[in-house]
Design a protein around this motif. Structure first.
Motif, PDB file in Angstrom:
ATOM      1  N   VAL A  17      -6.351   4.460 -15.406  1.00 29.50           N
ATOM      2  CA  VAL A  17      -5.782   3.195 -15.844  1.00 29.50           C
ATOM      3  C   VAL A  17      -6.757   2.557 -16.826  1.00 29.50           C
ATOM      4  CG1 VAL A  17      -5.019   0.907 -15.112  1.00 29.50           C
ATOM      5  CG2 VAL A  17      -4.578   2.889 -13.660  1.00 29.50           C
ATOM      6  N   ARG A  18      -6.249   2.153 -17.975  1.00 31.24           N
ATOM      7  CA  ARG A  18      -7.087   1.515 -18.991  1.00 31.24           C
ATOM      8  C   ARG A  18      -6.943   0.001 -18.899  1.00 31.24           C
ATOM      9  NH1 ARG A  18      -4.805   5.868 -22.084  1.00 31.24           N
ATOM     10  NH2 ARG A  18      -6.414   7.423 -22.432  1.00 31.24           N
ATOM     11  N   ALA A  19      -7.955  -0.700 -19.379  1.00 31.08           N
ATOM     12  CA  ALA A  19      -7.919  -2.158 -19.395  1.00 31.08           C
ATOM     13  C   ALA A  19      -6.659  -2.637 -20.102  1.00 31.08           C
ATOM     14  CB  ALA A  19      -9.153  -2.713 -20.096  1.00 31.08           C
ATOM     15  N   GLY A  20      -6.023  -3.632 -19.516  1.00 33.05           N
ATOM     16  CA  GLY A  20      -4.820  -4.198 -20.096  1.00 33.05           C
ATOM     17  C   GLY A  20      -3.536  -3.514 -19.677  1.00 33.05           C
ATOM     18  N   GLU A  21      -3.615  -2.326 -19.087  1.00 30.69           N
ATOM     19  CA  GLU A  21      -2.414  -1.636 -18.624  1.00 30.69           C
ATOM     20  C   GLU A  21      -2.026  -2.172 -17.243  1.00 30.69           C
ATOM     21  OE1 GLU A  21      -3.207   2.541 -18.472  1.00 30.69           O
ATOM     22  OE2 GLU A  21      -3.030   2.782 -20.635  1.00 30.69           O
ATOM     23  N   PRO A  22      -0.743  -2.070 -16.888  1.00 28.32           N
ATOM     24  CA  PRO A  22      -0.333  -2.490 -15.553  1.00 28.32           C
ATOM     25  C   PRO A  22      -0.979  -1.589 -14.498  1.00 28.32           C
ATOM     26  CG  PRO A  22       1.575  -1.908 -16.923  1.00 28.32           C
ATOM     27  CD  PRO A  22       0.341  -1.608 -17.712  1.00 28.32           C
ATOM     28  N   ILE A  23      -1.315  -2.186 -13.372  1.00 28.97           N
ATOM     29  CA  ILE A  23      -1.901  -1.421 -12.276  1.00 28.97           C
ATOM     30  C   ILE A  23      -1.035  -1.551 -11.047  1.00 28.97           C
ATOM     31  CG2 ILE A  23      -4.268  -1.459 -13.120  1.00 28.97           C
ATOM     32  CD1 ILE A  23      -4.837  -3.865 -11.449  1.00 28.97           C
ATOM     33  N   HIS A  24      -1.211  -0.658 -10.121  1.00 29.91           N
ATOM     34  CA  HIS A  24      -0.402  -0.644  -8.912  1.00 29.91           C
ATOM     35  C   HIS A  24      -0.702  -1.877  -8.065  1.00 29.91           C
ATOM     36  CE1 HIS A  24       0.920   0.599  -4.903  1.00 29.91           C
ATOM     37  NE2 HIS A  24       1.819   1.291  -5.566  1.00 29.91           N
ATOM     38  N   LEU A  25       0.348  -2.593  -7.681  1.00 27.42           N
ATOM     39  CA  LEU A  25       0.191  -3.826  -6.919  1.00 27.42           C
ATOM     40  C   LEU A  25      -0.584  -3.612  -5.625  1.00 27.42           C
ATOM     41  CD1 LEU A  25       0.791  -6.822  -6.742  1.00 27.42           C
ATOM     42  CD2 LEU A  25       2.960  -6.252  -5.644  1.00 27.42           C
ATOM     43  N   GLY A  26      -0.387  -2.483  -4.982  1.00 28.00           N
ATOM     44  CA  GLY A  26      -1.117  -2.190  -3.749  1.00 28.00           C
ATOM     45  C   GLY A  26      -2.617  -2.159  -3.971  1.00 28.00           C
ATOM     46  N   PHE A  27      -3.013  -1.654  -5.124  1.00 30.65           N
ATOM     47  CA  PHE A  27      -4.436  -1.605  -5.451  1.00 30.65           C
ATOM     48  C   PHE A  27      -4.976  -3.017  -5.650  1.00 30.65           C
ATOM     49  CE2 PHE A  27      -8.281  -0.670  -7.767  1.00 30.65           C
ATOM     50  CZ  PHE A  27      -8.760   0.446  -7.092  1.00 30.65           C
ATOM     51  N   VAL A  28      -4.202  -3.867  -6.316  1.00 30.18           N
ATOM     52  CA  VAL A  28      -4.607  -5.262  -6.519  1.00 30.18           C
ATOM     53  C   VAL A  28      -4.744  -5.953  -5.173  1.00 30.18           C
ATOM     54  CG1 VAL A  28      -3.909  -7.497  -7.476  1.00 30.18           C
ATOM     55  CG2 VAL A  28      -3.596  -5.418  -8.816  1.00 30.18           C
ATOM     56  N   GLU A  29      -3.778  -5.745  -4.293  1.00 30.47           N
ATOM     57  CA  GLU A  29      -3.830  -6.381  -2.975  1.00 30.47           C
ATOM     58  C   GLU A  29      -5.042  -5.899  -2.181  1.00 30.47           C
ATOM     59  OE1 GLU A  29      -2.088  -8.971  -1.936  1.00 30.47           O
ATOM     60  OE2 GLU A  29      -1.223  -8.935  -3.935  1.00 30.47           O
ATOM     61  N   HIS A  30      -5.356  -4.611  -2.287  1.00 34.71           N
ATOM     62  CA  HIS A  30      -6.541  -4.087  -1.605  1.00 34.71           C
ATOM     63  C   HIS A  30      -7.796  -4.769  -2.146  1.00 34.71           C
ATOM     64  CE1 HIS A  30      -9.327  -1.370   0.314  1.00 34.71           C
ATOM     65  NE2 HIS A  30      -9.877  -1.129  -0.863  1.00 34.71           N
ATOM     66  N   ALA A  31      -7.897  -4.893  -3.456  1.00 32.58           N
ATOM     67  CA  ALA A  31      -9.052  -5.560  -4.060  1.00 32.58           C
ATOM     68  C   ALA A  31      -9.117  -7.016  -3.622  1.00 32.58           C
ATOM     69  CB  ALA A  31      -8.980  -5.457  -5.582  1.00 32.58           C
ATOM     70  N   ASN A  32      -7.955  -7.679  -3.531  1.00 33.27           N
ATOM     71  CA  ASN A  32      -7.922  -9.065  -3.071  1.00 33.27           C
ATOM     72  C   ASN A  32      -8.445  -9.198  -1.648  1.00 33.27           C
ATOM     73  OD1 ASN A  32      -6.932 -10.218  -5.417  1.00 33.27           O
ATOM     74  ND2 ASN A  32      -4.808 -10.008  -4.795  1.00 33.27           N
ATOM     75  N   ARG A  33      -8.065  -8.260  -0.785  1.00 33.46           N
ATOM     76  CA  ARG A  33      -8.551  -8.299   0.598  1.00 33.46           C
ATOM     77  C   ARG A  33     -10.062  -8.104   0.635  1.00 33.46           C
ATOM     78  NH1 ARG A  33      -3.700  -5.741   1.427  1.00 33.46           N
ATOM     79  NH2 ARG A  33      -4.614  -3.671   1.390  1.00 33.46           N
ATOM     80  N   GLN A  34     -10.573  -7.229  -0.236  1.00 38.57           N
ATOM     81  CA  GLN A  34     -12.017  -7.013  -0.294  1.00 38.57           C
ATOM     82  C   GLN A  34     -12.744  -8.285  -0.743  1.00 38.57           C
ATOM     83  OE1 GLN A  34     -13.531  -4.232   0.863  1.00 38.57           O
ATOM     84  NE2 GLN A  34     -11.464  -3.700   1.477  1.00 38.57           N
ATOM     85  N   LEU A  35     -12.114  -9.044  -1.625  1.00 34.19           N
ATOM     86  CA  LEU A  35     -12.723 -10.278  -2.102  1.00 34.19           C
ATOM     87  C   LEU A  35     -12.954 -11.273  -0.971  1.00 34.19           C
ATOM     88  CD1 LEU A  35     -10.853 -10.968  -5.442  1.00 34.19           C
ATOM     89  CD2 LEU A  35     -13.278 -10.470  -5.173  1.00 34.19           C
ATOM     90  N   THR A  36     -12.075 -11.278  -0.001  1.00 32.32           N
ATOM     91  CA  THR A  36     -12.220 -12.245   1.096  1.00 32.32           C
ATOM     92  C   THR A  36     -13.483 -11.995   1.908  1.00 32.32           C
ATOM     93  OG1 THR A  36     -10.865 -10.942   2.617  1.00 32.32           O
ATOM     94  CG2 THR A  36      -9.724 -12.612   1.283  1.00 32.32           C
ATOM     95  N   GLN A  37     -14.081 -10.826   1.768  1.00 28.02           N
ATOM     96  CA  GLN A  37     -15.328 -10.515   2.464  1.00 28.02           C
ATOM     97  C   GLN A  37     -16.527 -11.197   1.794  1.00 28.02           C
ATOM     98  OE1 GLN A  37     -15.113  -8.608   5.265  1.00 28.02           O
ATOM     99  NE2 GLN A  37     -12.921  -8.495   4.908  1.00 28.02           N
ATOM    100  N   ILE A  51      -9.689 -10.308 -14.079  1.00 31.42           N
ATOM    101  CA  ILE A  51      -8.675 -10.854 -14.988  1.00 31.42           C
ATOM    102  C   ILE A  51      -9.022 -10.524 -16.432  1.00 31.42           C
ATOM    103  CG2 ILE A  51      -7.755 -13.016 -15.935  1.00 31.42           C
ATOM    104  CD1 ILE A  51      -7.783 -14.081 -13.005  1.00 31.42           C
ATOM    105  N   ALA A  52     -10.300 -10.558 -16.765  1.00 30.72           N
ATOM    106  CA  ALA A  52     -10.715 -10.209 -18.125  1.00 30.72           C
ATOM    107  C   ALA A  52     -10.365  -8.757 -18.439  1.00 30.72           C
ATOM    108  CB  ALA A  52     -12.217 -10.447 -18.304  1.00 30.72           C
ATOM    109  N   GLU A  53     -10.484  -7.891 -17.464  1.00 31.69           N
ATOM    110  CA  GLU A  53     -10.155  -6.473 -17.662  1.00 31.69           C
ATOM    111  C   GLU A  53      -8.649  -6.216 -17.617  1.00 31.69           C
ATOM    112  OE1 GLU A  53     -11.868  -3.554 -18.283  1.00 31.69           O
ATOM    113  OE2 GLU A  53     -13.572  -4.843 -18.725  1.00 31.69           O
TER     114      GLU A  53
END
Length: 146
Positions: A17-37, A51-53
């Motif tokens: 996946v390159r910067a600016g391309e759509p990414i899989h929502l599940g991956f975003v949600e996983h990253a969001n859960r990691q952020l809560t740590q 967001i910049a990427e």
């Protein structure tokens, strides 16, 4: 040691996946859960890096809006939610949270419009808010405007 946001970008590049391309929502949600740590002070920085990427990911803007709203940074939260809304205008939770930010900023006409849009979108898709309190607030705003 790489930051969580940098790790996120590295993992996406491994998946092609390159910067600016759509990414899989599940991956975003996983990253969001990691952020809560992470401590609150680090979450914002990591979200802004992601967001910049990947500026086209509504979920990242929405998450940033939530983080800013937790801190009662309403003007910044409104901006993040507005960005998310531009990217995903049919999402009921984005409209709802944008309406709350606008409500806190006493922009009642715009808040009403987004509360109504949240209700309309909720009739067509899943959402996390309760409709009854939203409708009560909408009625109060409309009565106030008259």
């Amino acid at each position: 040691m790489k930051t969580l946001a940098n790790l996120f970008v590295v993992l996406l590049s491994i998946q092609g996946v390159r910067a600016g391309e759509p990414i899989h929502l599940g991956f975003v949600e996983h990253a969001n859960r990691q952020l809560t740590q992470l401590p609150l002070s680090e979450r914002e920085s990591h979200l802004r890096t992601m967001i910049a990427e990947f500026p086209g990911e509504a979920a990242l803007h929405f998450r940033l809006g939530n983080l800013l709203a937790e801190q009662r940074r309403w003007p910044e939260a409104r901006f993040a939610y507005a960005q998310a809304n531009q990217l995903d205008p049919g999402h009921p939770d984005i409209h709802y949270n944008l309406a709350i930010a606008l409500d806190h900023l006493e922009q009642f006409a715009d808040a009403s419009r987004h509360y109504r849009a949240a209700l309309d979108a909720a009739a067509r898709s899943q959402h996390r808010f309760r409709a009854a309190p939203l409708q009560q607030r909408l009625h109060k705003l409309e009565a106030y405007r008259q």
